[in-house]
Motif scaffolding. Structure first.
Motif, PDB file in Angstrom:
ATOM      1  N   VAL A 180       0.804  -1.225   0.000  1.00 32.27           N
ATOM      2  CA  VAL A 180       0.000   0.000   0.000  1.00 32.27           C
ATOM      3  C   VAL A 180       0.839   1.278   0.000  1.00 32.27           C
ATOM      4  N   ARG A 181       2.007   1.223   0.626  1.00 30.20           N
ATOM      5  CA  ARG A 181       2.915   2.384   0.592  1.00 30.20           C
ATOM      6  C   ARG A 181       4.339   1.903   0.341  1.00 30.20           C
TER       7      ARG A 181
ATOM      8  N   TYR B 108      -4.925   7.107  -5.831  1.00 29.61           N
ATOM      9  CA  TYR B 108      -3.619   6.896  -5.175  1.00 29.61           C
ATOM     10  C   TYR B 108      -3.357   5.430  -4.849  1.00 29.61           C
ATOM     11  N   CYS B 109      -4.354   4.562  -5.035  1.00 29.96           N
ATOM     12  CA  CYS B 109      -4.340   3.275  -4.325  1.00 29.96           C
ATOM     13  C   CYS B 109      -4.003   2.083  -5.221  1.00 29.96           C
TER      14      CYS B 109
ATOM     15  N   GLN C 188     -12.649  -4.280   1.616  1.00 27.53           N
ATOM     16  CA  GLN C 188     -12.070  -2.953   1.362  1.00 27.53           C
ATOM     17  C   GLN C 188     -13.160  -1.895   1.329  1.00 27.53           C
TER      18      GLN C 188
ATOM     19  N   THR D  23     -13.675  -2.064   5.868  1.00 28.91           N
ATOM     20  CA  THR D  23     -13.748  -0.642   5.995  1.00 28.91           C
ATOM     21  C   THR D  23     -15.003  -0.134   5.307  1.00 28.91           C
TER      22      THR D  23
ATOM     23  N   HIS E  92     -16.879   2.749   3.179  1.00 30.03           N
ATOM     24  CA  HIS E  92     -16.528   3.824   2.253  1.00 30.03           C
ATOM     25  C   HIS E  92     -17.658   4.859   2.306  1.00 30.03           C
TER      26      HIS E  92
ATOM     27  N   PRO F 170     -13.102   6.203   6.663  1.00 29.67           N
ATOM     28  CA  PRO F 170     -11.974   6.998   6.146  1.00 29.67           C
ATOM     29  C   PRO F 170     -12.440   8.163   5.274  1.00 29.67           C
TER      30      PRO F 170
ATOM     31  N   GLN G 131      -9.983  10.629   4.124  1.00 27.67           N
ATOM     32  CA  GLN G 131      -8.782  10.874   3.283  1.00 27.67           C
ATOM     33  C   GLN G 131      -8.420  12.354   3.135  1.00 27.67           C
TER      34      GLN G 131
ATOM     35  N   ASP H  33      -9.105   7.314   8.275  1.00 24.20           N
ATOM     36  CA  ASP H  33      -7.795   7.354   7.609  1.00 24.20           C
ATOM     37  C   ASP H  33      -7.657   8.692   6.890  1.00 24.20           C
ATOM     38  N   VAL H  34      -6.456   9.239   6.894  1.00 22.79           N
ATOM     39  CA  VAL H  34      -6.201  10.517   6.224  1.00 22.79           C
ATOM     40  C   VAL H  34      -4.903  10.432   5.437  1.00 22.79           C
ATOM     41  N   ILE H  35      -4.902  11.050   4.277  1.00 18.42           N
ATOM     42  CA  ILE H  35      -3.668  11.148   3.497  1.00 18.42           C
ATOM     43  C   ILE H  35      -3.237  12.617   3.456  1.00 18.42           C
TER      44      ILE H  35
ATOM     45  N   PHE I 104      -1.382   9.104   7.032  1.00 14.86           N
ATOM     46  CA  PHE I 104      -0.337   8.670   6.101  1.00 14.86           C
ATOM     47  C   PHE I 104       0.121   9.833   5.239  1.00 14.86           C
ATOM     48  N   ILE I 105       1.425   9.909   5.021  1.00 23.71           N
ATOM     49  CA  ILE I 105       1.913  10.837   4.006  1.00 23.71           C
ATOM     50  C   ILE I 105       1.775  10.123   2.668  1.00 23.71           C
TER      51      ILE I 105
ATOM     52  N   SER J 299       2.125   8.338  -0.675  1.00 24.89           N
ATOM     53  CA  SER J 299       3.246   7.564  -1.213  1.00 24.89           C
ATOM     54  C   SER J 299       2.886   7.144  -2.642  1.00 24.89           C
TER      55      SER J 299
ATOM     56  N   ARG K  24       2.381   5.180  -5.902  1.00 23.50           N
ATOM     57  CA  ARG K  24       2.373   3.757  -6.229  1.00 23.50           C
ATOM     58  C   ARG K  24       2.412   3.590  -7.740  1.00 23.50           C
TER      59      ARG K  24
END
Ligand code: SAH
Ligand code: SF4
Ligand code: F3S
Length: 474
Positions: free
Chosen positions: A83-84, A197-198, A235, A270, A272, A297, A299, A337-339, A368-369, A371, A373
């Motif tokens: 994931v990261r 991002y995922c 998910q 999770t 959504h 989450p 985000q 969850d946060v990005i 999370f910072i 990342s 992918r």
């Protein structure tokens, strides 16, 4: 080498499985000169943890015992997460270190599986960089583990099996659960959302829901055997039911599961926000077993960023869900969850994330910072803000959240909470458990309470965790 396997009738598959299981049992015992021991390390999310339990279930069937130390193992399995970037780097480091184990014990079998392996470039890099890795396989072929191990042992060849998504869900895999009083139950596999991002939809494939009867039976037997907390996994559990012949949605599924008798908690993750429904909150409010807590989450709190992320909800929709949930369950708590630092995010846009955090007052956040992918849409977007700058924003966010967490914890002081005791806290030696709202409480008590519910009076709030004592008269 890549092999192609053809789907044949279920009975035949089971017969073949039995053949490979007994072959591996014999070959492995011979190779190890004793009952073989496996070391299985799982990275990443609960879905992966659930896969790890299936891998262990299959290994147990093949005669393996389990060890906590790679040094005493005859088989090492790394079940990886993609994931990261950081998660991947850790795996590369840890797999690299196994070179010495293999040198000391040439009979050692090394396998790498999980989400990382489903990215072709990563699988190739693993194969090239680590010639001592015997087996690489993706999450779609876990059920073929006996056959794959057989090929490694019988033919002394390296085996790579990836990317073969089955149309059917294998319901017959043995599971060796780790979680004590808690158990994971998969409700659905895969993800169709393609948040920009995922990597998950690329490595986990399309959404597939298990039949409600199968989920029900698994939950019922877990509760019967004394499990106290079941977490349904997916998910995006809220899109459960898509593609099933029998029309059933997630709210209906949990309502049915809530009818199972016993003393237990039913959680899920999770959710959504694009699919979370009022119906689900109504079911939670009326349920007997679902704690008033939801991991939802968000985000980002900024609508432009959310659009770029392809999240398909906006800040207003998210906040209206929170408001509705609070209307029907005034005591509900939220985690999320946060990005931070999505490509192109500005400092002003990041401030919208902070204001959303202040508005909702989450009891806990997973932060999370961003990342990049490879292969995802966001990885192609211009990303002008430096990592150093993003780290500063990240620290700012943590500070805001810490104040909120302390405030939320303090609200519980002098209340009595039902806590599911998970074990002992290593640092303090105190019992550690979680409230219905998912806050950690530490308190003194005997070993017999592990895996049980306890009524605990909260005496003190210390940052993230609470201190307490067993409540009298409960
Ligand atoms: N299906 C879940 C999330 C699974 S991944 C959901 O949609 O909520 C868990 C979390 O990892 C995500 O919620 C997101 O916050 C984070 N994440 C995923 N990809 C990421 C990336 N490329 N960089 C940083 N964080 C990421
Ligand atoms: Fe990733 Fe989005 Fe799917 Fe979650 S919903 S797994 S963040 S693509
Ligand atoms: Fe989970 Fe990581 Fe795979 S978060 S689904 S193990 S990429």
């Amino acid at each position: 080498m890549c092999r192609v396997m053809v789907f044949i009738g279920k009975g035949e598959i089971l017969l073949r499985d039995d053949f490979y299981i007994s072959q591996v049992r014999g070959l492995m015992a011979e190779r190890a000169g004793r009952p073989p021991a496996a070391f299985v390390r799982t990275y990443g999310c609960q879905q992966n943890a659930a896969d790890g339990e299936k891998i262990k279930g299959l290994l147990a069937r093949m005669g393996f015992g389990f060890t906590d130390s790679p040094d005493s193992a005859d088989l090492i399995v790394f079940n990886t997460c993609a994931v990261r970037e950081h998660a991947e780097d850790r795996v590369f480091g840890n797999v690299g270190a196994l070179k010495n184990n293999k040198r000391r014990n040439p009979n050692l079998v090394v396998a790498v599986c999980g989400c990382m392996t489903e990215q072709r470039a990563v699988a190739e890099r693993l194969q090239k960089t680590f010639p001592f890795v015997d087996l690489i396989f993706g999450p779609h072929v876990i059920h073929k583990l006996p056959e794959m191990l057989y090929e490694v042992l019988a033919d002394s060849q390296r085996v790579l099996v990836l990317g073969q998504e089955e149309r059917f869900i294998r319901e017959d895999l043995p599971i060796r659960r780790d979680g004590g009083a808690r158990a994971w139950v998969t409700a659905m596999y895969g993800c169709d959302n393609f948040c920009s991002y995922c990597i998950v939809p690329y490595v986990r494939g399309r959404e597939k829901s298990r039949l409600p009867d199968n989920i029900y039976e698994e939950c019922r037997s877990l509760i019967k055997e004394g499990r106290k907390e079941i977490t349904l996994l997916g998910q995006n559990v809220n899109s459960y039911g898509k593609g099933l012949e029998e029309p059933v949605n997630f709210a209906q599924l949990v309502q049915r599961l809530d009818g199972i008798e016993g003393r237990y908690r039913l959680r899920f993750m999770t959710s959504h926000p694009k699919d979370a429904s009022k119906e689900l909150f109504d079911v939670m409010a009326k349920s007997r077993h679902i704690p008033h807590h939801i991991h939802l989450p968000f985000q980002s709190g900024n609508n432009r960023v959310l659009r770029e992320m392809n999240r398909r909800y906006d800040r207003e929709k998210y906040l209206s869900l929170i408001q509705y949930a609070r209307e029907v369950m005034p005591d509900i708590t939220f985690t999320s969850d946060v990005i931070v630092g999505f490509p192109g995010e500005t400092y002003e846009e990041f401030q919208d994330t902070l204001s959303l955090i202040r508005e909702v007052e989450f009891v806990n956040l997973f932060t999370f910072i961003y990342s990049p992918r490879p292969g995802t849409k966001a990885a192609e977007m211009p990303d002008p803000v430096s990592h150093q700058e993003k780290t500063r924003w990240f620290a700012e966010l943590l500070k805001v959240q810490e104040e909120i967490a302390v405030k939320n914890s303090q609200k519980l002081v002098e209340t009595v909470q039902e806590v599911l005791v998970e074990g002992r806290d290593e640092k303090t030696g105190l019992l550690s458990g979680r409230t219905a709202g998912s806050l950690v409480v530490l308190f003194p008590g005997g070993e017999e309470l592990v895996g049980q519910f306890a009524q605990v009076e909260v005496t003190e709030a210390r940052g993230w965790s609470l201190r307490g004592r067993m409540a009298e008269n409960h």
